[in-house]
Motif scaffolding. Structure first.
Motif, mmCIF file in Angstrom:
data_model
loop_
_atom_site.group_PDB
_atom_site.id
_atom_site.type_symbol
_atom_site.label_atom_id
_atom_site.label_comp_id
_atom_site.label_asym_id
_atom_site.label_seq_id
_atom_site.Cartn_x
_atom_site.Cartn_y
_atom_site.Cartn_z
ATOM 1 N N ASP A 1 65.277 32.767 6.410
ATOM 2 C CA ASP A 1 66.395 33.197 5.974
ATOM 3 C C ASP A 1 66.580 34.576 6.608
ATOM 4 O O ASP A 1 65.620 35.471 7.183
ATOM 5 C CB ASP A 1 66.266 33.666 4.503
ATOM 6 C CG ASP A 1 66.433 32.480 3.633
ATOM 7 O OD1 ASP A 1 66.820 31.327 4.148
ATOM 8 O OD2 ASP A 1 65.864 32.697 2.452
ATOM 9 N N GLN B 1 63.939 41.588 -4.319
ATOM 10 C CA GLN B 1 64.469 41.921 -3.049
ATOM 11 C C GLN B 1 63.600 43.033 -2.579
ATOM 12 O O GLN B 1 63.015 43.555 -3.608
ATOM 13 C CB GLN B 1 65.921 42.609 -3.228
ATOM 14 C CG GLN B 1 66.966 41.519 -3.363
ATOM 15 C CD GLN B 1 68.377 42.143 -3.897
ATOM 16 O OE1 GLN B 1 68.472 43.394 -4.062
ATOM 17 N NE2 GLN B 1 69.449 41.452 -3.528
ATOM 18 N N ARG C 1 66.081 37.298 11.869
ATOM 19 C CA ARG C 1 65.422 36.676 11.322
ATOM 20 C C ARG C 1 63.850 36.900 11.776
ATOM 21 O O ARG C 1 63.520 37.195 12.964
ATOM 22 C CB ARG C 1 65.482 34.903 11.668
ATOM 23 C CG ARG C 1 66.786 34.601 11.081
ATOM 24 C CD ARG C 1 66.693 32.840 11.465
ATOM 25 N NE ARG C 1 68.070 32.421 11.503
ATOM 26 C CZ ARG C 1 68.881 32.105 10.630
ATOM 27 N NH1 ARG C 1 68.370 31.793 9.373
ATOM 28 N NH2 ARG C 1 70.024 31.558 10.701
ATOM 29 N N GLU D 1 67.799 38.497 7.390
ATOM 30 C CA GLU D 1 67.711 39.638 6.450
ATOM 31 C C GLU D 1 68.009 40.798 7.418
ATOM 32 O O GLU D 1 68.287 40.642 8.490
ATOM 33 C CB GLU D 1 66.133 39.741 5.945
ATOM 34 C CG GLU D 1 64.875 39.675 7.092
ATOM 35 C CD GLU D 1 63.689 39.650 6.366
ATOM 36 O OE1 GLU D 1 63.220 40.720 5.843
ATOM 37 O OE2 GLU D 1 63.014 38.713 6.402
ATOM 38 N N TRP D 2 67.907 41.894 6.855
ATOM 39 C CA TRP D 2 68.220 43.238 7.353
ATOM 40 C C TRP D 2 67.160 43.969 8.254
ATOM 41 O O TRP D 2 65.912 43.907 7.697
ATOM 42 C CB TRP D 2 68.873 44.326 6.607
ATOM 43 C CG TRP D 2 70.289 44.026 5.928
ATOM 44 C CD1 TRP D 2 70.641 43.774 4.674
ATOM 45 C CD2 TRP D 2 71.532 44.344 6.594
ATOM 46 N NE1 TRP D 2 71.950 43.512 4.633
ATOM 47 C CE2 TRP D 2 72.569 43.987 5.877
ATOM 48 C CE3 TRP D 2 71.700 44.581 8.288
ATOM 49 C CZ2 TRP D 2 73.889 44.032 6.158
ATOM 50 C CZ3 TRP D 2 73.203 44.481 8.467
ATOM 51 C CH2 TRP D 2 74.033 44.279 7.512
ATOM 52 N N GLU E 1 73.847 40.468 2.540
ATOM 53 C CA GLU E 1 74.401 40.708 3.792
ATOM 54 C C GLU E 1 75.472 41.874 3.521
ATOM 55 O O GLU E 1 75.895 42.472 4.589
ATOM 56 C CB GLU E 1 74.939 39.549 4.363
ATOM 57 C CG GLU E 1 75.563 39.622 5.477
ATOM 58 C CD GLU E 1 75.751 38.139 6.236
ATOM 59 O OE1 GLU E 1 76.186 38.228 7.389
ATOM 60 O OE2 GLU E 1 75.677 37.094 5.593
ATOM 61 N N SER F 1 59.678 37.603 -2.453
ATOM 62 C CA SER F 1 60.783 36.959 -2.344
ATOM 63 C C SER F 1 60.660 35.703 -3.430
ATOM 64 O O SER F 1 61.629 35.131 -4.383
ATOM 65 C CB SER F 1 60.986 36.448 -1.051
ATOM 66 O OG SER F 1 61.401 37.287 -0.304
ATOM 67 N N SER G 1 64.631 44.047 5.001
ATOM 68 C CA SER G 1 65.251 44.383 3.669
ATOM 69 C C SER G 1 66.008 42.867 3.349
ATOM 70 O O SER G 1 66.443 42.283 4.094
ATOM 71 C CB SER G 1 65.991 45.422 3.605
ATOM 72 O OG SER G 1 66.456 45.508 2.247
ATOM 73 N N THR G 2 65.878 42.560 2.411
ATOM 74 C CA THR G 2 66.476 41.324 1.833
ATOM 75 C C THR G 2 67.658 41.511 1.007
ATOM 76 O O THR G 2 68.213 41.055 0.119
ATOM 77 C CB THR G 2 65.369 40.486 0.933
ATOM 78 O OG1 THR G 2 64.916 41.076 -0.009
ATOM 79 C CG2 THR G 2 64.536 39.825 2.071
ATOM 80 N N ARG H 1 71.422 42.174 11.598
ATOM 81 C CA ARG H 1 70.876 40.849 10.844
ATOM 82 C C ARG H 1 69.926 40.299 11.687
ATOM 83 O O ARG H 1 70.137 40.059 12.855
ATOM 84 C CB ARG H 1 71.946 40.093 10.508
ATOM 85 C CG ARG H 1 72.941 40.549 9.218
ATOM 86 C CD ARG H 1 72.474 40.953 7.984
ATOM 87 N NE ARG H 1 72.104 39.558 7.132
ATOM 88 C CZ ARG H 1 71.791 39.582 6.043
ATOM 89 N NH1 ARG H 1 70.982 40.573 5.526
ATOM 90 N NH2 ARG H 1 71.335 38.282 5.582
#
Length: 431
Positions: A312, A218, A299, A314-315, A337, A213, A333-334, A297
């Motif tokens: 942040d 990503q 954290r 992320e998935w 959204e 990151s 995964s980043t 989603r």
């Protein structure tokens, strides 16, 4: 332009990384030998098939080029990347794939050999392991960085380091640390943006994900079922109020009894079944590949009680095939959204391309055939295998995706009295 003319032009391009023009002969010979349809691609068989009438002299020159000559592996691989990448169409996405590969070994003297997990064998055994970074698109992929993992026991042994020529600047680094360094070097050399893909051996490492990151990239990386996360709508508690307490105000996030993150497996099992959808991501060798997936989603929660701010969102991507009692794979995964589930699955599953690379490099280009024991020779041989493979990848793309492994030249006839080293025919007879 025919293959031989293209290959000569390719070699001239690579020679810019070697430093001395007299190294062109070694580069050309070694790469030509690696592309021959012969079973064993260590130095002596290459010499024997390149110059059957001058095997000893050719063997000596190739051995010097691969084991002793001081050219830069990184510079050569950058030249390979600069040649191949313009032929790779990034319209459907560009990816940076992290992986490692093992080479089983019988002895204990080859650089970096130790008892460790070997993917080729699927178990712990005596082997060497190298970490690689590959650039990939829908149509092709290519390793662009390659480094031996040196176990702690080797790093702490000056005698073995000196005997195998391990450079002084090489210190112990975990595989995720090596991978992060390869990504940084690729970015510093002008490599384009891409999504980083890796399995759980790297995705479990929070420092690795943070490093990706920080590079502005990503990722979609595997993670274990035991990884703990905060589901959407939950988070660590804010810092404890300092009212009436002496000292500096508290700033760190905190947890409390009954207020803790949960494992991704528990989160996945708690989702309603309607949250899972069947997604098809590509065509396999026999049928279209599909499975059930869900994405939520979250954290990540690793040591967030030492942080003052929330991580942040992320998935979390979950794969739960029909008929299985529980999910079988998880990814973090980043991707944005707004990314649809189909895209998340497509990206996560792109890591399969590295399997094709290693299959070709080992079976067609002799990646694991080097018989020397030193650090320089191990990396030079691998870089030359990748260079030869890179030419093939470019030719496939130029010719519209041809999968045929063409050879630059035919196999030379060997002298009738030639006996390879190690052959039973060379064994001294007993009285």
């Amino acid at each position: 332009m025919d293959w031989e003319a293209s290959f000569d032009e390719y070699l001239e391009h690579l020679c810019e990384a070697l430093g001395h023009s007299d190294r062109r002969s070694g580069l050309a010979g070694y790469c030509q030998g690696l592309m021959l349809p012969i079973k064993r691609k260590s130095v002596e068989p290459l010499a024997a098939h390149l110059e059957p009438e001058r095997i000893s002299a050719r063997h000596q020159s190739l051995h010097h080029f691969v084991s002793k000559s001081e050219w830069s592996d990184a510079a050569l691989l950058e030249q390979v990347r600069c040649w191949v990448l313009p032929h790779m169409n990034p319209a459907s996405g560009l990816f940076w794939i992290i992986d490692d590969t093992g080479f089983p070994k019988k002895g204990k003297h080859s650089v970096g050999v130790a008892r460790q997990y070997c993917g080729q064998l699927g178990k712990q055994d005596n082997c060497q392991v190298a970490v690689s970074l590959s650039v990939a698109t829908e149509e092709a992929s290519l390793p662009v960085a390659y480094q031996l993992y040196l176990p702690q026991e080797w790093c702490d042994d000056p005698e073995r380091r000196q005997r195998t020529g391990v450079p002084d600047e090489i210190v112990f680094a975990t595989k995720p640390q090596i991978a992060a360094m390869q990504l940084r070097q690729a970015r510093d050399s002008g490599a384009p943006n891409g999504i980083v893909l890796a399995d759980a051996a790297y995705g479990n490492d929070t420092a690795f994900r943070d490093a990706v990151s920080e590079l502005g990239l990503q990722y979609a990386v595997g993670t274990q079922s035991s990884t703990h996360v905060w589901a959407r709508g939950t988070a660590p508690l804010p810092a404890e109020p300092a009212i009436g307490k002496p000292g500096r105000p508290r700033s760190l996030l905190r947890r409390a009894p009954g207020h803790k993150p949960l494992s991704v497996k528990k989160l996945a099992l708690g989702l309603d079944q309607i949250c899972y959808r069947t997604i098809t991501w590509r065509e396999g060798t026999r049928a279209m590949l599909s499975s059930r997936f869900s994405a939520v989603r979250i954290r990540t929660s690793h040591r967030d009680y030492w942080r003052a701010t929330l991580r942040d969102e992320e998935w979390l991507l979950i794969e739960w095939p029909e008929g299985e009692s529980e999910p079988i794979k998880y990814w973090l995964s980043t991707l944005p959204e707004s990314a649809p589930l189909e895209h998340l699955v497509h990206v996560a599953k792109m890591r399969w391309r590295i399997e094709r690379d290693y299959q070709d490099l080992k079976q067609e280009f002799g990646l694991g055939h080097y018989e020397g024991r030193g650090w320089r020779g191990f990396h030079h041989h691998a870089s030359l295998c990748i260079a030869a493979y890179g030419f093939l990848v470019a030719q496939r793309l130029i010719q519209g995706g041809s999968k045929k492994n063409g050879a630059i030249r035919g196999q030379s006839a060997l002298p009738s009295d030639y006996v390879p080293r190690g052959s039973p025919a060379r064994t001294a007879t007993r009285a």
